[in-house]
Structure formats: C-alpha cells, structure tokens
Design an enzyme around this catalytic site. Structure first.
Site, PDB file in Angstrom:
ATOM      1  N   ASP A 101       1.104 -11.395  -2.843  1.00  0.00           N
ATOM      2  CA  ASP A 101       1.476 -10.298  -3.729  1.00  0.00           C
ATOM      3  C   ASP A 101       0.284  -9.387  -3.990  1.00  0.00           C
ATOM      4  O   ASP A 101      -0.862  -9.845  -4.094  1.00  0.00           O
ATOM      5  CB  ASP A 101       1.985 -10.890  -5.056  1.00  0.00           C
ATOM      6  CG  ASP A 101       2.679  -9.854  -5.930  1.00  0.00           C
ATOM      7  OD1 ASP A 101       3.093  -8.803  -5.409  1.00  0.00           O
ATOM      8  OD2 ASP A 101       2.817 -10.105  -7.144  1.00  0.00           O
ATOM      9  N   ASP A 126       9.166  -4.729  -6.444  1.00  0.00           N
ATOM     10  CA  ASP A 126       9.546  -5.022  -7.833  1.00  0.00           C
ATOM     11  C   ASP A 126      10.678  -4.098  -8.277  1.00  0.00           C
ATOM     12  O   ASP A 126      10.475  -3.140  -9.027  1.00  0.00           O
ATOM     13  CB  ASP A 126       8.332  -4.868  -8.743  1.00  0.00           C
ATOM     14  CG  ASP A 126       7.210  -5.827  -8.356  1.00  0.00           C
ATOM     15  OD1 ASP A 126       7.488  -6.803  -7.640  1.00  0.00           O
ATOM     16  OD2 ASP A 126       6.064  -5.580  -8.770  1.00  0.00           O
ATOM     17  N   ASP A 180      -1.200  -4.639  -1.510  1.00  0.00           N
ATOM     18  CA  ASP A 180      -0.818  -3.287  -1.102  1.00  0.00           C
ATOM     19  C   ASP A 180      -1.310  -2.227  -2.087  1.00  0.00           C
ATOM     20  O   ASP A 180      -0.937  -1.070  -1.973  1.00  0.00           O
ATOM     21  CB  ASP A 180       0.708  -3.197  -0.976  1.00  0.00           C
ATOM     22  CG  ASP A 180       1.437  -3.651  -2.248  1.00  0.00           C
ATOM     23  OD1 ASP A 180       0.786  -4.226  -3.134  1.00  0.00           O
ATOM     24  OD2 ASP A 180       2.667  -3.446  -2.341  1.00  0.00           O
TER      25      ASP A 180
END
Length: 809
Positions: free
Chosen positions: A424, A476, A427
């Site tokens: 996670d 998300d 990026d």
C-alpha cells in the site's frame, strides 16, 4: 535617369524569378509523378506519410539474417526483428548505441518464424503468413499490413525516433484501447475506449498504465518506455518523452486476444497465484486476534466459504524498535510471533496476508540503519505518519540492496503466517517504478527463500509488474451504487493494459454500503479475478452485518464462486501460459461487433460464461446485449439467440439474481461447495456440457495449488472436447499431460438438452443405471438419464486422465 535604370533592372529581375519558379514547378511535377510511381499500392492512402526533404540519411542494408534485418542511416542503426508471425520489433539505436531494456521487456528470445525478407528493391518487404512490412529506404518509412494486405499503420520516418519520440499514422476511425485506466476517484464516462491524450504511467489509487495502444481493427503498438506522453490527433498516434533515447517498439497484428498474448510473451506472463487466492477473502482494519478468531468461527458456523483474511496496520508492531514494521504486534496478536496463530488458522483453512508499507520510522533501530546505508528515497524529507503520528521516511526500492534487506526482515512474518502481501501507498510521490520494485523485493526474496507461491495486491500497475505475482486493486473507493457500477470500467481498462489480476474493496472503503448495495456488490465481485471485501478502520464487511436478505444473497454468490473453482483455476493456468486471463471485455471475443466496442455492462468470465451483474438500485428491468452465438440463462435454462438485446427482470426484493449466461458449446467443470478450497478431496468432477454443431474444447488443469512445481511439469492437464453431429453427440478426452496425480478419479459429464438412447466408450457399450445418484456412487464407468433446469440430461461417468471417445445416440 537613375530611376529608369533601376526600374529596368527590377523588371529583369522579376522576369528571371518567374522563370525560375516555372522551371522548378515543372521539375517538381515530373519528380512528383516519378515518386507517385514508386509508392506501393495501399488500401487507405489517407494515412500514408510524406517523404523527408533530404535523403542524406537514406536507409542502407547492413545485415540480413533469419527473421532479422539491420539497417543503417548515417551513424544510426535500425534493428528490425520478426519475433512472431504476427509481431515485429523495431529498435532505433542513435549513433549505434542501444539503451538497455526497461522493466516492460522480459523476453528477447523467440522461436524462429521463417519470415521472408525481400531486399531486391528500394522497398524492402518482410512477409509472414499473417503480416507484411514494407520499408521505403528513401523515405525511411515503415508500413504495416495484415494478411489481406490491408494497411494498418505507417511509421513515416524512422529517424524521428533517434530522440525520445515516435509517431504513427492510422485510420482515425479505428477504435483504440489501452494506455491507462482510472484511479479511484476520477470520472470514467469514457468507458473502456481510449481518449486522445493521456500520460503513460503507473499513477495512483488503483490506476493502471502501459505504453500499449491497440485497436479492434487488428493492430497494436507496444513501446519500451517507463512513462511517456501519449496523443492521438487526427489519425496520428504519438509517444513523446519516452525514457529511452532511441525508441524501441513492437507492432502487433491480429485479434485483441492474440495481441494481448503477444504482449505477455514480450513483457512476461504472470506466475500462478496459490489456489486459495481463487476463493473469497476478507480484509479488515481495526482487528485483533480475539476478533479474528470470532469472525472466522462465524464464517465456519454459517458455512459461508472463505479462504483468506488480510490484516491491516493491526498485525504490525508499527512504529516500534526492533523492526516493528516487519513483526507481529504482541499486544493485539499475542499468538502471532510464535506461529501458534498460524497453526490455528491453518487448521481452520484460513491463510493470513498482511499490509506492507514503503516507509519506516526514522528514529528506530531500523530507521537508523536505513539512514546509515542511504536507503531513503532521494531528496525526500521526513514526514509524520498518519497512523503513528511519528516521523517516517520512504525506502528507495530502486536499490537492489534495499530490496534484499526488506525481504530479509520479512522472513519472520512469513514463517509465522503472513504468506501474502498487501502493498500500500507506494504510489504517493514516487516514480512508476517504486511499486513494481517494492513487490519485486518480496517476489524475488520469497522465490529464493521458499517454494511457496507468492501473492500480492498493489495500488497501481504498470506493464511488466505482472511477472512478479502482482495483483491490482482499484484504490480507496467510496460506497454506493454509482461507485460500484464505475468499478466495471476500472476492471476492464486494467485488463486492456495487461493486468488480468484485478480486484476491489468490495462494499467500498471510505464508507459503509446499504444492504442492497452490499449484496449486489458481492455478486459483482464474485465474477472478478480477485474476490475480496474491505472497509475503513473499524468497518465490518462480513455478510451477516448487513441483514438476513443481504447475507443470503452474498452467501449464494460466494457458493457459486466456489462451485466454479475448477473452471476458474484452469484459467489461472491459461493466464500463465498465454497472458489471457479469466475476465476479458466483450471486445476481446467480438472485435467486429460495434455493439460491444464500449460495453462495460457485461464481460466474459472465461470462454463460456457472460456475466452482467445488477449495479443499479431501483432498475426493475435490466437490458443486456448478447453477442453472436446462442446463450443459455445459467439460472433457469432459457435460451437466447445472440446479436440482440434482451431484458432481465430484476429481483428488487431479495436481490437474488445474477444475470449469467452460458455460451453454447460450453464445457464447464464444477465441484461441490466447500468451506475453503481443499477442505475435501474432489475425486469426481462434474462437467457441464452444452454441445454445439462445431467442435469446442476446454483444457482442465490442476496441480498442488501451493508451490512452483508446475514449472517443472508437475501438473495435471487434460483437454476435453465435444461436438453435436447428426443424430450423435461426441465427447472426447485426450491423454493427460504432466506428472502430478490429483485426487480426481472420474468425470461426471452432464450432456444438457439430450436424452440419450445409447452410450459407447471407444465403441464398447457402457452400462446404464437408474439415476445419477446410483451412477455417482457406483464403482467404475456408466451412464444415466435425468433432468434439471436446462431440461433433459444424459449423464456419463468416465475415468479421468485417459484418452476416451464417448458417443451418445
């Protein structure tokens, strides 16, 4: 007097200029006719480029080998290689110097094609049975044709590519796909069609990218670059600001599926995920050991199948010394570090995976080590972590020593139960390569350390990442029907750039879904490659939290998924072999059908199932377009002729319906529903057959589901084929391939729509028994009659693994 003299001189000058212009014009006309005579005949002259002003750097032949042509233009070298009958590589090396390949390229070795290279004229012609390439040595242009001599693309001037750009002309009416998809929050009204301008990159929050554009008209372009700027303007495709000084590209010709398979040959096919990853997964933030045990116990008590639990921050000793980012939180998971929790979960059929971040706390033992060894992302300042509220910084996974060090400290978690990676936030503020290199660290580290298969999901994608067991989730996202519906184009555009292993936070991450939204989302997610739920901190995503109606609908969707595991896992192998995965847009299979060019409402789930989930809250009737062929409603057996839009009555009360259609010709293996994959031995595999007048086939696949032994031939692979002939139905099985011995002993084949009168195997009659129950329970082969929702059924039980020829009359 001076005025008159100047006037005469001026007049004489004008006459001279006019004369010169006329002469130049005549020469140009003559030369133009000569040039026109030298241009090869094409089917679409509108996309042929113009010649450069000078031939100082005209192309000359340096070398011709098998499937290889080397040209020179001044100091520059152009390498043209036929890598497959439908694909060619073109590499421009400025001043003869080649940049190294990027992560996009995994394979340079291909089986010889035997292309013909004709160098007898200024137009060099390279031809195979599937394409033709013409090279004009004066214009320095390349034109690409298919097997029917249809002009597809032209590269007008090879020497433009000695800098970081390349340009092609094409028919501007062609539909284009690829380059990128959508992040979690941006609008997606364009569907799966490619826009005119896009930045080529990995992106953020679920964004997929690739330097790949392809057309349903039968051609594609793959450029070897990490990031670029893509543009399509009035029939001119361009890639600019590429990462290589000299451009290296591939032209692909064929169907969408054939082109994507070639892309996988070039950039790498994905290794198999473990078989448990075909099942249902529950991800949760805000959980401890006691709650985990309770949730798993409830799944088992309610007999809702599940294979995996993914743990968020909670599992880590986040912000603590002694490498807290890599080890169990002893307070929340007291049995974690000893391996006792792993054993408990193994006994319950649950695999644990955990979140991993690219950052460390700087004022810890591990943070100080990273500082001393220059492991941090270059130029990045320390910042506060939103969870611990302490200073952190980000590792630079570009460095091999960082990658090795990172996995070295992951081993203890891996040994004690964290056997998959939810990567996670790599990026945020990095280059495209950060996420790829983070998972590369874990993949290469685990491959060296263990024979267990690697599994991961990551929050962006760039072509080339797939070879590191790299899944993608869509970021998300929020809850609600609109967000759920918009996930369809996110999945399909990801597939269009080569990422077939895709999933989402089912139910939405940012907020809680309403019960009907949850039920419909679970049905949707059951027909995606990665089936998982997730929500914000302390949000629950278990089916029983959404009421009895939603729970029943969700359970039914999960159970259907688990029945189809043999079908799904066979496509997991196909992805490894061909690069083409379980889910594909309809345009892959029906590129000539304009109705599906931007269809996100439905998709193929393997070769034989079309699914069109309900994604609207109040729509009582759903319109569904069925492409060419004959289609059978999976739930009730209603048959439809393709090439039309049908209507489906939506169950607005119980949310129980999943619009799912079987394509005639289908061969679909299924198994009994289990609490988890591998809970029970599958010694009899049910095979549903819907025969067509043309022969169809399915390759059933199995292996140990856990290790990489399949890479050395330890697998079970058997082709099953069927055809309906005049007065006879034929079903054949080939001899098995591979050295793996599964639990499977027999196939229970169900021929739908047929009440057979006699049955032979290899010419010898099989014995008939009274019903399918007796057939299933008896030892050995035989056959029986029955009925189901599809009508008459003829059952035959045959031994698996061997060559069989079954005839039903």
């Amino acid at each position: 007097m001076q005025y008159r003299s100047n006037k005469k001189l001026l007049l004489s000058g004008l006459i001279l200029v006019v004369t010169v212009i006329i002469v130049i014009g005549i020469i140009a006309i003559i030369q133009g006719k000569q040039d026109t005579n030298s241009i090869p005949e094409v089917t679409n002259t509108a996309i042929v480029g113009t010649a450069p002003a000078s031939d100082v750097n005209a192309l000359t032949i340096a070398r011709v080998d098998q499937d290889h042509l080397e040209l020179k233009a001044g100091p520059h070298i152009i390498m043209i290689d036929v890598i497959q009958a439908d694909a060619v590589s073109v590499q421009v090396n400025p001043n003869g110097v080649a940049d190294p390949d990027t992560e996009v390229i995994a394979n340079r070795q291909f089986t010889p094609v035997g292309a013909t290279i004709d160098t007898s004229s200024n137009s060099i012609i390279i031809s195979t049975e599937q394409m033709e390439v013409k090279i004009d040595t004066v214009k320095r242009s390349l034109t690409f044709y298919d097997a029917k001599k249809k002009l597809l693309l032209e590269h007008p001037d090879l020497l433009e590519s000695i800098v970081d750009e390349v340009e092609f002309t094409h028919d501007q009416n062609d539909r284009l796909y690829g380059i990128g998809g959508y992040n979690a929050s941006e609008g997606s009204a364009d569907g799966i069609l490619l826009g005119d301008t896009m930045i080529v990159r990995g992106g953020q929050q679920g964004h997929p990218g690739a330097p790949l554009v392809w057309s349903s008209a039968g051609y594609g372009l793959l450029v070897d670059t990490i990031d670029a700027r893509y543009n399509n303007d009035e029939g001119i495709i361009s890639f600019r600001n590429t990462s290589r000084k000299g451009v290296h590209y591939y032209v692909l010709i064929g169907t969408p599926a054939a082109m994507m398979s070639t892309v996988a040959d070039i950039s790498g096919t994905p290794p198999l995920f473990p078989k448990w990853a075909m099942g249902f997964m529950n991800s949760e933030w805000g959980i401890d050991e006691q709650e985990l045990l309770q949730e798993v116990s409830t799944y088992r008590k309610k007999q809702i199948p599940i294979d995996s639990f993914t743990l968020d921050f909670d599992w880590k000793a986040w912000s603590e010394d002694q490498y807290g980012e890599f080890r169990w939180n002893e307070v929340k998971f007291p049995s974690g570090s000893s391996g006792e929790l792993k054993q408990t979960m193994d006994d319950l059929g649950i695999k644990l995976t955990g979140i991993f971040k690219p950052r460390l706390h700087v004022n810890t033992e591990q943070g100080k080590y990273a500082s001393e060894h220059d492991f941090w992302w270059p130029g990045k300042k320390n910042y506060l972590d939103y969870f611990s509220h302490q200073a952190v910084n980000d590792l630079n996974f570009d460095k091999e020593e960082v990658r090795k060090w990172y996995f070295e400290h992951t081993k203890q978690a891996f040994d004690t139960g964290i056997i998959g990676y939810w990567n996670d936030e790599a990026d945020e503020g990095y280059t495209t390569m950060q996420f790829i290199n983070m998972q590369k660290a874990l993949y290469e580290g685990q491959r060296e350390y263990s024979d267990k298969r690697v599994w991961s999901i990551n929050r962006n994608y760039y072509l080339g990442a797939q070879k590191y067991a790299y899944g993608l989730w869509s970021g998300d996202i929020t809850s609600g029907f609109d967000t759920m519906a918009n996930q369809r184009e996110r999945m399909l555009t990801s597939i269009n750039v080569g990422q077939f292993k895709w999933g989402m936070d089912t139910g939405g991450f940012q907020s809680n879904p309403e019960p009907d939204n949850y039920a419909r989302w679970m049905q949707f997610s059951a027909f995606t490659p990665i089936f998982r739920v997730h929500g914000q901190q302390d949000m629950q995503r278990q089916p029983w939290y959404f009421g009895d109606t939603a729970e029943a609908a969700a359970k039914a969707a999960i159970e259907l998924r688990y029945q189809l595991i043999p079908y799904i896992y066979s496509y997991e192998r196909m992805t490894y072999e061909t690069g083409i995965g379980l889910v594909r847009p309809l345009v892959f299979d029906y590129p000539q059908d304009p109705q599906v060019e931007n269809d996100v409402d439905s998709w193929m789930f393997g070769d034989w199932l079309l699914v069109s989930p309900v994604v609207s809250q109040d729509e009582a009737v759903k319109s569904i377009y069925l492409p060419q062929g004959q289609w059978i409603n999976y739930m009730d057996g209603t048959e439809y002729q393709g090439g039309q839009t049908i209507t489906h009555q939506v169950d607005l009360t119980n949310w129980s319906d999943i619009p799912l259609f079987i394509k005639r010709g289908a061969i679909i293996p299924t198994q009994p529903v289990m609490n988890y994959i591998g809970e029970k031995k599958v010694d009899i595999l049910t095979v549903d057959v819907f025969p067509d007048t043309s022969e169809t086939s399915f390759i059933y696949y199995d292996d140990d589901g856990d290790t990489y032994s399949y890479e050395t031939g330890q697998y079970f692979r058997q082709q099953l084929s069927t055809q309906a002939k005049a007065g006879e139905l034929v079903f054949t099985t080939a001899n098995k391939v591979g050295t793996f011995t599964p639990d499977l002993g027999y196939y229970l084949v169900k021929f739908h729509g047929l009440a057979g009168g006699s049955m032979t195997s290899g010419g010898s009659a099989l014995s008939e028994v009274k019903d399918v129950a007796a057939l299933t329970n008896q030892a050995g082969e035989g056959w029986a009659h029955g009925t189901d929702q599809y009508g008459d059924v003829t059952y035959v039980k045959i031994e698996a693994g061997f060559s069989k020829n079954i005839s039903v009359k």
